[in-house]
Every structure is written in structure tokens, then in C-alpha cells.
Design a protein around this motif. Structure first.
Motif, PDB file in Angstrom:
ATOM      1  N   LYS A 263       0.831  -1.204   0.000  1.00 15.67           N
ATOM      2  CA  LYS A 263       0.000   0.000   0.000  1.00 15.67           C
ATOM      3  C   LYS A 263       0.868   1.258   0.000  1.00 15.67           C
ATOM      4  N   LEU A 264       1.921   1.267   0.811  1.00 13.48           N
ATOM      5  CA  LEU A 264       2.786   2.440   0.919  1.00 13.48           C
ATOM      6  C   LEU A 264       3.566   2.706  -0.361  1.00 13.48           C
ATOM      7  N   SER A 265       3.739   1.680  -1.186  1.00 17.54           N
ATOM      8  CA  SER A 265       4.504   1.841  -2.426  1.00 17.54           C
ATOM      9  C   SER A 265       3.610   1.879  -3.659  1.00 17.54           C
ATOM     10  N   GLY A 266       2.293   1.786  -3.439  1.00 21.51           N
ATOM     11  CA  GLY A 266       1.375   1.845  -4.562  1.00 21.51           C
ATOM     12  C   GLY A 266       1.431   0.636  -5.463  1.00 21.51           C
ATOM     13  N   LYS A 267       1.759  -0.522  -4.910  1.00 16.09           N
ATOM     14  CA  LYS A 267       1.905  -1.747  -5.691  1.00 16.09           C
ATOM     15  C   LYS A 267       0.864  -2.779  -5.272  1.00 16.09           C
ATOM     16  N   GLU A 268       0.530  -3.669  -6.194  1.00 10.64           N
ATOM     17  CA  GLU A 268      -0.269  -4.831  -5.857  1.00 10.64           C
ATOM     18  C   GLU A 268       0.665  -5.958  -5.440  1.00 10.64           C
ATOM     19  N   LEU A 269       0.250  -6.697  -4.444  1.00  3.03           N
ATOM     20  CA  LEU A 269       1.103  -7.737  -3.858  1.00  3.03           C
ATOM     21  C   LEU A 269       0.836  -9.084  -4.526  1.00  3.03           C
ATOM     22  N   PHE A 270       1.920  -9.765  -4.899  1.00  3.84           N
ATOM     23  CA  PHE A 270       1.820 -11.125  -5.428  1.00  3.84           C
ATOM     24  C   PHE A 270       2.709 -12.040  -4.600  1.00  3.84           C
ATOM     25  N   LEU A 271       2.122 -13.129  -4.104  1.00  2.00           N
ATOM     26  CA  LEU A 271       2.881 -14.140  -3.373  1.00  2.00           C
ATOM     27  C   LEU A 271       2.846 -15.448  -4.160  1.00  2.00           C
ATOM     28  N   GLY A 272       4.026 -15.929  -4.546  1.00  5.44           N
ATOM     29  CA  GLY A 272       4.157 -17.249  -5.145  1.00  5.44           C
ATOM     30  C   GLY A 272       4.808 -18.160  -4.132  1.00  5.44           C
ATOM     31  N   GLY A 316       6.099  -5.657 -12.677  1.00  7.50           N
ATOM     32  CA  GLY A 316       5.932  -4.411 -11.941  1.00  7.50           C
ATOM     33  C   GLY A 316       5.196  -4.523 -10.629  1.00  7.50           C
ATOM     34  N   HIS A 317       5.035  -5.739 -10.114  1.00 10.45           N
ATOM     35  CA  HIS A 317       4.310  -5.928  -8.861  1.00 10.45           C
ATOM     36  C   HIS A 317       5.273  -6.094  -7.682  1.00 10.45           C
ATOM     37  N   MET A 318       4.750  -5.948  -6.475  1.00 13.90           N
ATOM     38  CA  MET A 318       5.509  -6.301  -5.277  1.00 13.90           C
ATOM     39  C   MET A 318       5.478  -7.817  -5.170  1.00 13.90           C
ATOM     40  N   ALA A 319       6.616  -8.453  -5.402  1.00 13.30           N
ATOM     41  CA  ALA A 319       6.687  -9.906  -5.530  1.00 13.30           C
ATOM     42  C   ALA A 319       7.365 -10.522  -4.322  1.00 13.30           C
ATOM     43  N   ILE A 320       6.767 -11.612  -3.830  1.00 13.24           N
ATOM     44  CA  ILE A 320       7.243 -12.277  -2.614  1.00 13.24           C
ATOM     45  C   ILE A 320       7.194 -13.778  -2.834  1.00 13.24           C
ATOM     46  N   THR A 321       8.149 -14.482  -2.251  1.00 17.01           N
ATOM     47  CA  THR A 321       8.059 -15.934  -2.139  1.00 17.01           C
ATOM     48  C   THR A 321       8.452 -16.317  -0.724  1.00 17.01           C
ATOM     49  N   THR A 322       7.795 -17.321  -0.163  1.00 13.03           N
ATOM     50  CA  THR A 322       8.025 -17.721   1.223  1.00 13.03           C
ATOM     51  C   THR A 322       8.367 -19.197   1.299  1.00 13.03           C
TER      52      THR A 322
END
Length: 650
Positions: A263-272, A316-322
Motif C-alpha cells: 500500500k505504501l509503495s502503490g503496488k499490488e502484492l503477489f505471493l508465489g 511491476g508488482h511487489m513480488a514475494i516468495t516464502t
């Protein structure tokens, strides 16, 4: 505005002793509901205004044979009228539902502590399953060492539910609420929060609500009416800073922090992600927030999971992997790909005991080598570590700030202790959190050529969004030519790119805060910690400072690069002690980089440090000895009972 405080507990007619804090553990078979019981006790204590810290202890096997040592599930909580940072060293009260729970937990109960045992589950077969030759509750050693209360929980619950038409198994499932009600009475807890929980949880099953409420009240009434308990205890509210609080677990705090960063960076979050203990709860939590633009993808394996996240980052998304350590190993090549592409990506490792499959439900912080060095080629990445459950919220935002600013993968380290533990979290005013500024290059007109590896003053390249006019560039895992991004095999270019990527990671030190120290700015000993050892180290150092010892505490958040003033801090003390739940990984980096003869306090038992362990190590480094105080207090006779000596009389 302060958090809402629940009404006080029902009045008791027995003596009430006021104490500053208490540590309680519930232990029983994995089917006995110990985690739910502990969570409800924690929630109620937090609502009453206590500071709390928890340590759930799950069995490693999904369903071990009932009554065996491998199937024991435990939940420990310390609640206090003052600030606390750990779930406690020794137990003030232990509730055991069967002999296996007794055998695996008795050594942690302090001498004179309260031992509540469900006597109905100590039959001959139950005792044999736990390795006892006879009933350990008949031992005079236990009677003399602890305040032993033999409670027929099954019998009382069955009596309370006899007119409900339930079967034996259904009634047995309510025993944990009887135990909860009894401990609520023992420590002056209110029943109302749990009553609300039951009404919400089982809104469509009124018979389950009624059965558990009867068991809960039966437990409270047993404590109030039986002659066995002469008094109860009261812990006053803690003086926490004013505001709204939520009792939060580490993985949930990480999920909230990630969504906040998006939210603070104006991005949509994607978790793979691919499910793995103890990281899966981040996937579970984020999947609840699709209405906030959160996208979660459960891949078929770890490699697919991180590659999907790299694709999201490229888009261009906020990308995360856990994942956890074994999964991070599988992701290694793809982390190198993200590093070479120079794309922002968060790789979250909730560490567990290793190597290989190791101890899935036990904590360890032995993946630091893997995080800093665990890829082929010269592939440095920034590494940041959480220190506590609530701290996960802040670290998630800081990790994304660095990843997006420097166009690099960032490895975020947590562990099972932090992930599953909980503490009060002061809910922040989101409007006051600093924005995370991200800029993308715009379309190129007039036939100009886009240079994808043209860098700024911190050596970060531009984040070009696919589909933007004129920004087409080459992508892939082969070495790139500087500036142009074309595939290039020239020796000098490879040397230059390796040096540049390494220097970019070093530049992260320019954008992170200087390291702080708690205690004197110089002296005889510095305790240097990282990750989940924070609470034990902080508490131990504060205790030693109260004793007038020359000691200070320095806790690292950034593991790579180190804060730029760290060497100056380390050289301000005669000795450096580094407690770690590994065999000395941070110690090796400190000694190699700064040529300082740091000493280690190391263990890999799947359990966090006890405060007294660190106090003893501090005193030893200062040449004072441990003052005769062991890390665990238990009589040799009690240990013999614990080991199943078969003794039935004194």
C-alpha cells in the motif's frame, strides 16, 4: 486511546496472592486441544492488560500414536505486569493431560511450582506408552517437589455433560476447556472473552457451545470449591504505552507488514509460494485479503513458486516468495536469476531445525550461511532478520524499501519461534508511516535507445514495466553487458558486473540506520545477537546491568551488509559474546570481517535460549562464574521420575 479491557474475573472467596508475572504451560496429546487452550489463555491475558509472550511447541509428526512422547503438543505463555521479552525460562504452573505430557515437560517446572495432572489419563496403558513402569503421580517425590493437584478432569466433564446426549469421545474433547477454566480461576482470568470466542466460532453448532461452556465453568468452579486449592494468584495490568493493541503472531505480523508495504509503495502484492512448515501461515493469511488486491498462488513446487514471483516482479508488482530452509535451497538458482536480472523480490525464510527435512516444528537460526552464501557464483544479496513477532511488521516494510530502491532480491529471515510466538503489537497509524517511493521510466520517443543497466548513484538500474513504449530489453540468466543489458561473455565485463552487483549490496549500508547499543557505550563485554535471540539476550543483559556488571547489548537487524558503524561498536568492548541457535555462523562472519575474537554461546536443540543460560555465559566471560544458578532448576529425584524410574513411593 487505550485498548479495551475485559471485565474482571468472577469473585473468589479464597485468598488471592498478587504476583508480578507467571509462566504457564499446557501439555498433552496433539488431539487434546493444547494450542487452542493456550491461545485462549493468551488472548484473555492480553485483554486484561498484561504483557504477554508465547511459545507454542508443536509435535513434528502430523499424527503420532496417541499417548506417545512424539505426539506431545505444548503451549507456553508468560504474562506479566511489567515489560517482558520472552515466554519465560522455568514454569510456575504446568498442566498435563497425560503421562507423555508430564514426562516431556516436568523438567521445566520450577521447584514448588503448580503441577495440575488429569489423573483420568494416567491408567496403566497410558503410563506404559510414555515409558513409565508405574504411575508417576503416586511418587512422593512429586508431592514433595511441586504443588501437585490430581484432578479427575474426564470424570468431572462427563458429569457436567451427562444430560446432553453426547458420546464419550465428544465429551472427552471438552477436557481442554475444563483445564482452561481451572487455570483461569488460578490466575484470576475472566471467562467472558472465551465465551465470546465459543459463540462466534460455533455459531451454527449450539450443542458444542453449550458443552464447552459447561466444561469451562466446571473448571473454574472446581478451583473455587475444592479444598485442594487454598489460594489463587493475581497479575496486575502492565503499563504499556497508550494505544490500540492486538496480540499478534509473527507470521501474521509479516503478512500485515507486506500488505502495508504494498500500500505504501502503490503496488499490488503477489505471493508465489509452496506450503512448508513453519512458513505456510503467511500464505494462509495473505489469501484472506483478495479484496485488497492481494494475489496468492500456491505452486506445484518451490521452483515454480519463486519463478512465478520473478515474473510478477518483472511485471511491476511487489513480488514475494516464502519458504523454510529446505525450500530456500531449491529456490537457490532462481534467487541468482533475480539477482542477475536485478529485480526487486522478497524471499522470506522462516527457519527451522535442519539439515534436510530436519525438525519441521522446532526452531533454529542456522540458515545464515545459506542466506548470505547459499547460491552459485558471486551472488550477494541483502539479508535482514526479524527479532520478535511484532517486529515482523516493520521488517517487512524495510525489506521492501531496500529491494525496490536497489533493484535486488532481499532475503528476510524469521524462525519458528518468532513465527508461531505472539506478543502485544501497538497498531500503528498507517497515515504516519513513511511512503515507499517507486519510479518507473516513462515511454521513449524519437527513437532513443533504452539502456536497462544504466545505474543511479547507488548503482540501482531502472525498473522498466513491460509494454511501455521503447523499453524493450533482453531478459534471462546469462551474464549481461553493463549499460546495454545484452548477453556478454567478455572476461572484463563479467568482472565488472560482479564487482558492481557486490558494490550495490554494500551501498545498502548507506540507506539503513546506524547500529544502536543498549547499555554503556564501552566496557568489558558486548552481547551481540540477531533474530529470535533478542528477547533472551535483552532480558539477560538488563539483569546483569542491575547487578552492576560492565555489559551492553547490540542486536542486529541487517545481517548483510552490516551497519557501517558496527566495527567501531565492537572495538569499544574488551570481549564480544554472540549467542546463536546454531554452531557459530554470525560469529564466523564477525571474526572474518573484523578480525575480532568473538566468543560464541551455541546450541541446536530446537528450543530458544533460556535467559539464565545467557546470564551464566555473561558471567563466565567476565570471570565471575554462574553464581551457582543453573539454567533449569529441578531436583535429581524429580529428574529420575521424569526418566521413568518406576518409583511409586519415597
Amino acid at each position: 486511546m487505550s485498548t479495551t479491557i475485559a471485565p474482571e474475573a468472577p469473585a473468589t472467596h479464597k485468598e488471592v496472592q498478587h504476583i508480578p508475572s507467571a509462566t504457564v504451560r499446557f501439555a498433552g496429546d496433539s488431539g487434546d486441544g493444547m494450542q487452542l487452550t493456550g491461545e485462549q489463555f493468551t488472548r484473555t491475558s492480553a485483554l486484561l492488560g498484561n504483557d504477554v509472550s508465547t511459545f507454542p511447541d508443536f509435535p513434528a509428526e502430523i499424527r503420532a500414536p496417541r499417548g506417545t512422547l512424539a505426539g506431545v503438543s505444548g503451549f507456553q505463555v508468560q504474562f506479566s505486569s511489567t515489560d517482558i521479552y520472552t515466554p519465560g525460562d522455568t514454569l510456575d504452573a504446568l498442566v498435563v493431560m497425560n503421562p507423555a505430557g508430564l514426562k516431556t515437560n516436568l523438567s521445566d517446572l520450577r521447584k514448588g511450582g503448580v503441577l495440575i495432572a488429569n489423573i483420568d489419563s494416567f491408567e496403566k496403558k497410558d503410563n506404559e506408552m510414555a515409558g513409565y513402569e508405574s504411575n508417576p503421580l503416586d511418587s512422593e517425590v512429586l508431592e514433595h517437589t511441586y504443588q501437585l493437584f490430581k484432578v479427575p478432569m474426564k470424570k468431572i466433564v462427563h458429569e457436567a455433560l451427562k444430560d446432553m446426549g453426547m458420546g464419550t469421545k465428544e465429551m472427552d474433547r471438552c477436557k481442554n476447556f475444563f483445564a482452561l477454566g481451572l487455570v483461569y480461576w488460578l490466575y484470576g482470568r475472566d471467562l467472558e472473552p472465551t465465551i465470546r470466542f465459543l459463540n462466534e466460532k460455533f455459531a451454527t453448532k449450539p450443542e458444542i457451545i453449550e458443552a464447552n461452556l459447561r466444561a469451562l465453568r466446571a473448571g473454574w468452579n472446581y478451583g473455587e470449591t475444592t479444598d485442594a486449592f487454598a489460594s489463587s494468584y493475581q497479575i496486575d495490568k502492565a503499563k504499556l504505552p497508550p494505544g490500540n493493541y492486538k496480540n499478534i503472531m509473527g507470521n501474521v505480523a509479516l503478512a500485515y507488514g507486506l500488505m502495508t508495504a504494498a500500500k505504501l509503495s502503490g503496488k499490488e502484492l503477489f505471493l508465489g509460494s509452496y506450503p512448508i512448515t513453519p512458513a505456510s501461515d503467511i500464505l494462509h493469511e495473505l489469501s484472506k485479503f483478495k479484496n485488497y488486491g492481494v494475489r496468492t498462488f500456491q505452486a506445484e513446487d518451490e521452483i515454480a513458486a519463486i519463478c512465478s514471483a520473478i515474473g510478477a516482479a518483472y511485471g511491476g508488482h511487489m513480488a514475494i516468495t516464502t519458504s523454510s530452509g529446505p525450500g530456500i535451497a531449491l529456490k537457490g538458482e532462481a534467487i541468482g536469476l533475480a539477482l542477475m536480472l536485478e529485480l526487486p523480490l522478497l524471499v522470506i525464510n522462516i527457519q527451522r531445525g535442519g539439515p534436510s527435512t530436519g525438525l519441521p516444528t522446532k526452531t533454529e537460526q542456522a540458515d545464515l550461511f545459506q542466506a548470505i552464501c547459499g547460491r552459485n557464483g558471486e551472488s550477494p544479496v541483502p539479508v535482514v532478520a526479524c527479532r520478535s513477532p511484532a517486529d515482523c511488521f516493520d521488517v517487512a516494510q524495510e525489506a521492501w524499501r531496500i529491494a525496490s530502491r536497489f533493484m535486488t532480491p532481499v532475503l528476510l529471515l524469521s524462525d519458528g519461534y518468532i513465527a508461531n510466538g505472539s506478543e502485544p503489537w501497538l497498531i500503528p497509524d498507517v497515515s504516519k508511516l513513511p511512503k515507499i517511493e517507486i519510479k518507473h521510466p516513462g515511454p521513449i520517443e524519437n527513437g532513443e535507445k533504452f539502456l536497462p543497466y544504466k545505474r543511479d548513484e547507488l548503482l540501482a538500474r531502472p525498473w522498466a514495466l513491460p509494454g511501455t513504449k521503447g523499453l524493450m530489453h533482453r531478459i534471462g540468466g546469462l551474464e549481461k553487458q553493463d549499460i546495454t543489458g545484452n548477453v556478454n561473455y567478455e572476461p572484463e565485463n563479467h568482472q565488472h558486473m560482479v564487482n558492481t552487483r557486490a558494490k550495490k549490496v554494500e551501498n545498502v549500508a548507506l540507506e539503513i540506520p546506524l547500529q544502536e547499543v543498549e547499555g554503556p557505550a564501552s566496557g568489558d563485554l558486548l552481547v551481540l545477537s540477531w533474530g529470535g535471540t533478542y528477547g533472551a539476550c535483552k532480558t539477560a543483559v538488563e539483569a546483569c546491568l542491575d547487578q552492576g556488571l560492565s555489559v551492553a547489548h547490540c542486536h542486529l537487524r541487517w545481517m548483510n551488509p552490516f551497519p557501517r558503524n558496527l566495527e567501531k561498536i565492537l572495538r569499544s568492548y574488551k570481549k564480544v559474546l554472540i549467542p546463536e541457535l546454531n554452531m557459530g555462523q554470525l560469529r564466523m562472519f564477525i571474526r572474518a570481517k573484523y578480525l575480532i575474537d568473538a566468543k560464541g554461546l551455541n546450541k541446536v536443540k530446537g528450543k530458544p535460549f533460556a535467559v539464565q543460560e545467557i546470564v551464566n555465559a555473561i558471567r563466565e566471560q567476565l570471570g565471575l562464574g554462574n553464581n551457582g544458578q543453573p539454567a533449569r532448576e529441578a531436583t535429581s529425584a524429580a529428574v529420575a521420575v521424569l526418566a521413568g524410574a518406576g518409583e511409586s513411593s519415597g
